[in-house]
Design a protein around this motif. Structure first.
Motif, mmCIF file in Angstrom:
data_model
loop_
_atom_site.group_PDB
_atom_site.id
_atom_site.type_symbol
_atom_site.label_atom_id
_atom_site.label_comp_id
_atom_site.label_asym_id
_atom_site.label_seq_id
_atom_site.Cartn_x
_atom_site.Cartn_y
_atom_site.Cartn_z
ATOM 1 N N HIS A 27 0.885 -1.170 0.000
ATOM 2 C CA HIS A 27 0.000 0.000 0.000
ATOM 3 C C HIS A 27 0.914 1.208 0.000
ATOM 4 O O HIS A 27 1.577 1.494 0.987
ATOM 5 C CB HIS A 27 -0.928 -0.005 1.210
ATOM 6 N N ALA A 44 2.160 -3.789 8.066
ATOM 7 C CA ALA A 44 0.738 -3.495 8.297
ATOM 8 C C ALA A 44 0.056 -4.595 9.094
ATOM 9 O O ALA A 44 -1.083 -4.439 9.534
ATOM 10 C CB ALA A 44 0.030 -3.294 6.962
ATOM 11 N N PRO A 93 -4.136 3.616 5.681
ATOM 12 C CA PRO A 93 -2.700 3.538 5.969
ATOM 13 C C PRO A 93 -2.106 4.842 6.493
ATOM 14 O O PRO A 93 -1.268 4.808 7.404
ATOM 15 C CB PRO A 93 -2.094 3.158 4.624
ATOM 16 N N VAL A 112 -5.463 -2.742 8.851
ATOM 17 C CA VAL A 112 -5.313 -1.347 8.430
ATOM 18 C C VAL A 112 -6.499 -0.926 7.569
ATOM 19 O O VAL A 112 -6.820 -1.567 6.575
ATOM 20 C CB VAL A 112 -3.992 -1.169 7.646
ATOM 21 N N ILE A 132 3.037 -1.179 4.397
ATOM 22 C CA ILE A 132 2.801 0.195 3.944
ATOM 23 C C ILE A 132 4.144 0.701 3.441
ATOM 24 O O ILE A 132 5.160 0.603 4.141
ATOM 25 C CB ILE A 132 2.286 1.080 5.097
#
Ligand SMILES: [Zn+2]
Length: 460
Positions: free
Chosen positions: A22, A389, A400, A397, A66
């Motif tokens: 992400h 995450a 994020p 999550v 992330i």
């Protein structure tokens, strides 16, 4: 497939593909991408997007991560790291009287080296990939070399902000120009174009030096083609100098200046900083921990159209990590403005993405490095971090950016790359010799604390 180990062993990997993360690019044109890839080529970001085809690249699986730019800390007195937290509960003015007085004056080059090395390594560990090392313990040229050696050894991207020797004549209505050693450093240690370190002047400015001196200092920095950074407006006795207004009146306020704190700087001075395109660094945790320093003027800063950067300041009385700065700033601002304390009529809304921008892209601008770092933009150097995450404090999550700002901590930082080079992987720094670093820091800590004790006995 995760071939991280192969990546780790290479100083420079030709191509690395970070897959399925992400991605918070912090690039306004790219935004946030779900399940996206980042392609790194020769240390720079080549592409960011969904499903990048790069069959020859080493792969880092980021499907549970992330991915975001490394943080940029725009003001830290890294040399003090070995005596962390020793000014937790005392009058903040004692820190100035001791650390920036006889205690700092007794620092040896090896104390500066180990403090700076430990501070830089722990910054990397916490996801800070760029550090403005505000090094105002430049007692001799050997102290400067020790700091530069430590920053080089750490592999962090750093702006070495060279200060002055710690003796009263340098900081009280000083008639002494900035140490000429800055010129030697520029020529002997900062001439290579493609290095992780750049040079700046940690300047004293109108609160510490006479006008002919600070004007000359600024001229020197500009002659050398380097930026300057200066503390202003912290505590009433400093703010009364109206340092920013003095610089403006002298016609020397410019975009190559970063002002630290601005706690009690008047609204017109904040507007002058904005008009000049200069930048501000907020050392949030230390500012909140230092009674009498003043407010964090974020309402005025935002109202003036400025985007501040964030900093760890001194770990002698706060945490250096950027998660702490972000979280405290958000809470402080919302409490301040929500409680009706704001001094601007309609204080702007502050969201988690604003704070994340302060800690990354705005920091890169304040460091003069926004063409190289601060966002995951193609063409910039690959300074990025991966946060797990799936850790229990973050999962599952939902948002994020909110997870990073509200709840993440250095322990969530799984992987750190600086210029494409992996410096932390699977939650561990790859630097060797960490036990020796800690041992030397412990020796330095004992020695410095003994100096503090002697100083207190002498003044009791
Ligand atoms: Zn400071």
């Amino acid at each position: 497939m995760d071939r991280g180990a192969a990546v780790n062993s290479a100083l420079k990997t030709a191509r690395t593909l970070i897959t399925g993360g992400h991605v918070l690019t912090m690039d306004p044109a790219l935004g946030e991408l779900l399940s996206a890839d980042v392609l790194i080529e020769n240390g720079s970001i080549r592409a960011v997007g969904q499903t990048i085809d790069a069959p020859d690249a080493d792969v880092i699986d980021a499907s549970s991560m992330i991915v975001m730019p490394g943080f940029v800390d725009t003001h830290r007195h890294t040399w003090q790291t070995a005596v962390r937290h020793c000014y937790a509960d005392v009058d903040p003015l004692q820190y100035f009287a001791e650390m920036l007085g006889p205690v700092g004056a007794a620092y040896r080059p090896e104390d500066v080296r180990i403090g700076t090395l430990l501070g830089a390594l722990s910054a990397l560990d916490a996801g800070i990939t760029t550090l403005v090392d505000w090094s105002h313990c430049m007692n001799t040229p050997d102290h400067a070399d020790a700091a530069v050696d430590a920053l080089t050894e750490s592999s962090i991207r750093a702006v070495f902000a060279h200060g002055w020797p710690l003796a009263p004549e340098w900081t009280r209505d000083s008639a002494l120009p900035h140490p000429a050693d800055l010129r030697r450093l520029r020529e002997s240690r900062f001439s290579a174009p493609d290095q992780l370190l750049t040079l700046a002047m940690a300047a004293r400015g109108p609160e510490m030096a006479r006008s002919e001196v600070w004007l000359g200092d600024l001229r020197l920095a500009r002659d050398l083609g380097i930026r300057s950074t200066v503390h202003v407006g912290a505590y009433a006795h400093n703010a009364r100098h109206r340092a920013v207004a003095q610089l403006r009146d002298a016609g020397v306020l410019g975009p190559d200046l970063t002002f630290v704190h601005c706690s009690r700087s008047a609204a017109d001075e904040i507007a002058m900083i904005a008009d000049a395109g200069a930048s501000i660094s907020l050392g949030v945790h230390c500012e909140l921990n230092s009674a009498g320093m003043g407010d964090i003027p974020l309402d005025r800063i935002l109202a003036a159209g400025l985007r501040p950067s964030l900093s760890g300041d001194t770990e002698t009385k706060c945490s250096g990590d950027m998660f702490t700065q972000m979280r405290l700033l958000l809470g402080y601002y919302r409490s301040w403005t929500g409680g009706g304390h704001s001094r601007v009529p309609d204080p702007p809304f502050l969201g988690v993405r604003d704070v994340l921008e302060f800690a990354t892209l705005a920091g890169a601008r304040a460091a003069g490095l926004d063409s190289q770092t601060g966002s995951l933009s193609p063409g910039k150097r690959a300074d990025l971090i991966l946060l797990r995450a799936t850790d229990l404090n973050l999962a599952p999550v939902t948002d994020p950016a909110a997870a990073v700002v509200l709840a993440a901590h250095p322990g969530n930082v799984d992987t750190v790359l600086v210029g494409g080079r992996t410096v932390k992987r699977h939650g561990r720094l790859l630097a060797t010799g960490l036990p020796a670093v800690l041992e030397l820091a412990e020796h330095s800590r004992r020695r410095v604390l003994a100096t503090i004790a002697t100083q207190r006995t002498a003044t009791a």
